[in-house]
Enzyme design. Structure first.
Site, PDB file in Angstrom:
ATOM      1  N   GLU A 171       0.831  -1.202   0.000  1.00 48.82           N
ATOM      2  CA  GLU A 171       0.000   0.000   0.000  1.00 48.82           C
ATOM      3  C   GLU A 171       0.867   1.254   0.000  1.00 48.82           C
ATOM      4  O   GLU A 171       0.475   2.283  -0.545  1.00 48.82           O
ATOM      5  CB  GLU A 171      -0.947   0.000   1.210  1.00 48.82           C
ATOM      6  CG  GLU A 171      -2.055   1.054   1.119  1.00 48.82           C
ATOM      7  CD  GLU A 171      -3.119   0.864   2.173  1.00 48.82           C
ATOM      8  OE1 GLU A 171      -3.185   1.682   3.103  1.00 48.82           O
ATOM      9  OE2 GLU A 171      -3.872  -0.120   2.076  1.00 48.82           O
ATOM     10  N   HIS A 214       7.543 -27.362   2.030  1.00 52.10           N
ATOM     11  CA  HIS A 214       6.641 -28.348   1.440  1.00 52.10           C
ATOM     12  C   HIS A 214       5.617 -27.648   0.543  1.00 52.10           C
ATOM     13  O   HIS A 214       4.616 -28.237   0.181  1.00 52.10           O
ATOM     14  CB  HIS A 214       5.940 -29.140   2.546  1.00 52.10           C
ATOM     15  CG  HIS A 214       6.901 -29.838   3.458  1.00 52.10           C
ATOM     16  ND1 HIS A 214       7.415 -31.080   3.186  1.00 52.10           N
ATOM     17  CD2 HIS A 214       7.464 -29.441   4.626  1.00 52.10           C
ATOM     18  CE1 HIS A 214       8.245 -31.445   4.157  1.00 52.10           C
ATOM     19  NE2 HIS A 214       8.297 -30.461   5.035  1.00 52.10           N
ATOM     20  N   LYS A 221     -12.569   2.241  -2.845  1.00 47.82           N
ATOM     21  CA  LYS A 221     -13.687   2.471  -1.936  1.00 47.82           C
ATOM     22  C   LYS A 221     -14.832   3.187  -2.641  1.00 47.82           C
ATOM     23  O   LYS A 221     -15.999   2.835  -2.477  1.00 47.82           O
ATOM     24  CB  LYS A 221     -13.213   3.302  -0.734  1.00 47.82           C
ATOM     25  CG  LYS A 221     -12.296   2.557   0.236  1.00 47.82           C
ATOM     26  CD  LYS A 221     -11.875   3.464   1.375  1.00 47.82           C
ATOM     27  CE  LYS A 221     -10.971   2.735   2.349  1.00 47.82           C
ATOM     28  NZ  LYS A 221     -10.526   3.617   3.462  1.00 47.82           N
TER      29      LYS A 221
END
Length: 491
Positions: free
Chosen positions: A318, A347, A451
Site C-alpha cells: 500500500e 513443502h 472504496k
C-alpha cells in the site's frame, strides 16, 4: 559467499539482540558508494517527515507514527500531550477492564471482539498471534476483519451464550468504513438477540467528531479513544489501534513501544552501514532494480511470526504501489510481498524458489530461542528446534547455490521489544525506499478509488433491488388474487 563479505555486510544491534545479514545479496562492490548520495537525500526527507512536514498532500496532513514511541520528538507541545494522553487512556481503560470495574452483567469480561479492517485489524492480529499466551492471556481475542457474513458467524459461534462477557472494540478513523460499520451492526444485532446492550460493552477507537465518535457519544459507550489524522492505518499498530487490544489481551505495550523507539534510534543513523533500515531499503532497490522487478518473499521460521508476511504485505504494497512519482511521471512502482512460515514453505513453494523463475528475493527471519524450558530430544542430542534451524540454514544455502538472493534477520526471541523493533524497522525501510524511487509512501489514491467504486456498486444495486422488490410484491398480490379466484370457482 566469502567470510570477508559476510563480516563486511553483517550488522548486529546489541541492545535489541537483532542482526541483519545482507551478504547473500549479490550487489557489486561499488553499489553502496554509488547509492550513498541518494541515501543521504533519503535521510533528509525522513528528517523533514519527523519534523512535521506535510507528507500527505492528498489530505494535507503530517505523518507522525514515529512520534508515538518518542512523544518528545513531536513538533509541537500539543501533539506530544495528545500522544501521552492517549497512552494514559489506553492504560486506564485496560485497568478498569482487568479489575472488573467495567464488566458485563456483573462479571469480568472474558472475551475481546475487535472489529476493524486493513491496518485496524492486520496489526492487532499480528501482535496478538506473536505475543499471545493461550491459557495466560487476560482476555481471549477474536476479530471481525471482513464484511463476510459467514466469516462473522464463524467468529460469533464460540461466543454464543458468552456475549454478556464479551467486550467489543470498534476501530475506524472515519467511522464510515463499510466493512467495519457492517461488522459493528452485525455484532450489535448478535448482542441484542441475547438481550444484551451493545453500547454498554463497546469501546470506539476513531477520529474526533467522526460518525462512529458521534454514535458512541450519543449511545454512551464505555469509552472513546482517539485515532490521529497524522497516523495512517498501515502504521497504526503502535497507536491506540494496536495498543488497546494488545493491552487488554495482557501484552506488555510499554515493551512494544520501547523496542520500536530503540530501533528508531538505530534507523536515524546517517552512517548507512550501521543503519538496518537503510540497508534493507538499499537491498530492495538493488534486487528490484528500483522498479519492482522482483517479489519479496518473507520466510519467518517461527509459528508466532506466521502473520508477519500478511502484515508486511499491506505496509509495503500500500505504501509503495503507486502509479506516479513525486514529479507526476507515470512509473507504476511497487514490490509484491508474499510468504508464510518455515519450515512449512519447504513443502509448498520453495521448490519453485530454488528451481523455477528467478523473480524474487527472500528474507529469512530466524528466532534463536525455540521454546521456554527444556526441549525433548527427538533424536540423540537433537531437538525439534534444532531441526527448524537446520531447515532454515539448509534452505538458505540451497537457494544461494542456485543463484537465488536472500536477506537474513535474526532475533533472540519473540518478545514485545523485538516485535516492536521489527515493526519499526520495516516502517522506516519503506519510507527510505520510497525516497530512493521518488514516490510518496504515505497516501493511497488507489485504495480511495476502490472504496468509491465499491460505494458506487452498492448504491447502484439499490434501485435494482427496489424494482425486484416491487415486482415481487406485485407478483405476490397477483398470486393471492389468483388463489382467491381458484378457491371461489372450486366452491
Amino acid at each position: 559467499m566469502s567470510w570477508s563479505r559476510f563480516k563486511e555486510h553483517y550488522l548486529h544491534l546489541k541492545d535489541l539482540n537483532l542482526s541483519l545479514d545482507i551478504s547473500r545479496m549479490q550487489f557489486p562492490e561499488d553499489f553502496m558508494a554509488h547509492m550513498e548520495p541518494a541515501m543521504q537525500k533519503a535521510y533528509e526527507a525522513m528528517a523533514a517527515l519527523e519534523g512535521g512536514a506535510i507528507a500527505n498532500p492528498d489530505e494535507n496532513r503530517m505523518v507522525g507514527h514515529y512520534w508515538l514511541r518518542s512523544p518528545a520528538l513531536a513538533p509541537t507541545p500539543e501533539l506530544r500531550q495528545q500522544i501521552e494522553q492517549a497512552l494514559a487512556q489506553v492504560e486506564a481503560v485496560t485497568q478498569k477492564i482487568h479489575r472488573g470495574e467495567w464488566n458485563g452483567d456483573g462479571q469480568p469480561f472474558k472475551h475481546l471482539l475487535v472489529i476493524g479492517i486493513g491496518g485496524s485489524a492486520l496489526g492487532p492480529q499480528f501482535v496478538s498471534e506473536a505475543l499471545g499466551r493461550p491459557g495466560e492471556d487476560r482476555m481471549k481475542i477474536h476479530f471481525f476483519d471482513n464484511t463476510d457474513p459467514d466469516g462473522m458467524d464463524k467468529v460469533l459461534a464460540p461466543l454464543r451464550n458468552e456475549l454478556d462477557r464479551t467486550l467489543a472494540v470498534v476501530i475506524s478513523k472515519s467511522g464510515g468504513t463499510p466493512e467495519t460499520r457492517n461488522g459493528m451492526l452485525e455484532a450489535a444485532h448478535a448482542f441484542m438477540s441475547e438481550g444484551i446492550d451493545f453500547a454498554g460493552q463497546a469501546i470506539a477507537i476513531t477520529g474526533a467528531g467522526s460518525q462512529l465518535d458521534q454514535l458512541a457519544e450519543r449511545e454512551n459507550w464505555l469509552a472513546r479513544l482517539p485515532m490521529f489524522d497524522w497516523v495512517g492505518g498501515r502504521t497504526s499498530e503502535l497507536a491506540t489501534v494496536g495498543l488497546l487490544p494488545a493491552a487488554l489481551q495482557g501484552i506488555d505495550i510499554r515493551g512494544l513501544l520501547k523496542g520500536a523507539a530503540s530501533m528508531d534510534a538505530h534507523t536515524r543513523n546517517r552512517t548507512t552501514g550501521a543503519n538496518p533500515a537503510a540497508l534493507l531499503a538499499l537491498m530492495w532497490y538493488y534486487a528490484t532494480n528500483g522498479k519492482g522487478e522482483k517479489d519479496m518473499v518473507i520466510l519467518p521460521y517461527k509459528d508466532r511470526l506466521s502473520l508477519f508476511s500478511k502484515y508486511l504485505q499491506q505496509l509495503i504494497m500500500e505504501s509503495l504501489g503507486k502509479e506516479r512519482d513525486l514529479d507526476g511521471t507515470i512509473v507504476h512502482q511497487g514490490i509484491a510481498v508474499y510468504g508464510n512460515k518455515g519450515s512449512t514453505d519447504q513443502h509448498a513453494y520453495v521448490q519453485q524458489l530454488r528451481e523455477g523463475v528467478n523473480n524474487f528475493f527472500a528474507t529469512f527471519i530466524e528466532v534463536l530461542r525455540d521454546r521456554e524450558g527444556a526441549s525433548l530430544e527427538v533424536e540423540p542430542g537433537i531437538t525439534s528446534g534444532d531441526y527448524l534451524q537446520s531447515f532454515l540454514l539448509g534452505t538458505r544455502s540451497a537457494l544461494a547455490e542456485n543463484g537465488r538472493e536472500s536477506i537474513s534477520i535474526t532475533i533472540d526471541e519473540v518478545r514485545p521489544e523485538t516485535v516492536g523493533a521489527l515493526i519499526a524497522l520495516y516502517e522506516r525501510a519503506v519510507g527510505l525506499y520510497a525516497s530512493l524511487v521518488n514516490i510518496n509512501a504515505y497516501h493511497q489514491p488507489g485504495v480511495e478509488a476502490g472504496k468509491k467504486s465499491s460505494r458506487g456498486v452498492s448504491w447502484s444495486k439499490r434501485p435494482v433491488l427496489s424494482i425486484f422488490c416491487t415486482q415481487n410484491a406485485e407478483l405476490s398480490t397477483l398470486s393471492k388474487t389468483s388463489d382467491q379466484r381458484s378457491q371461489s370457482i372450486l366452491r
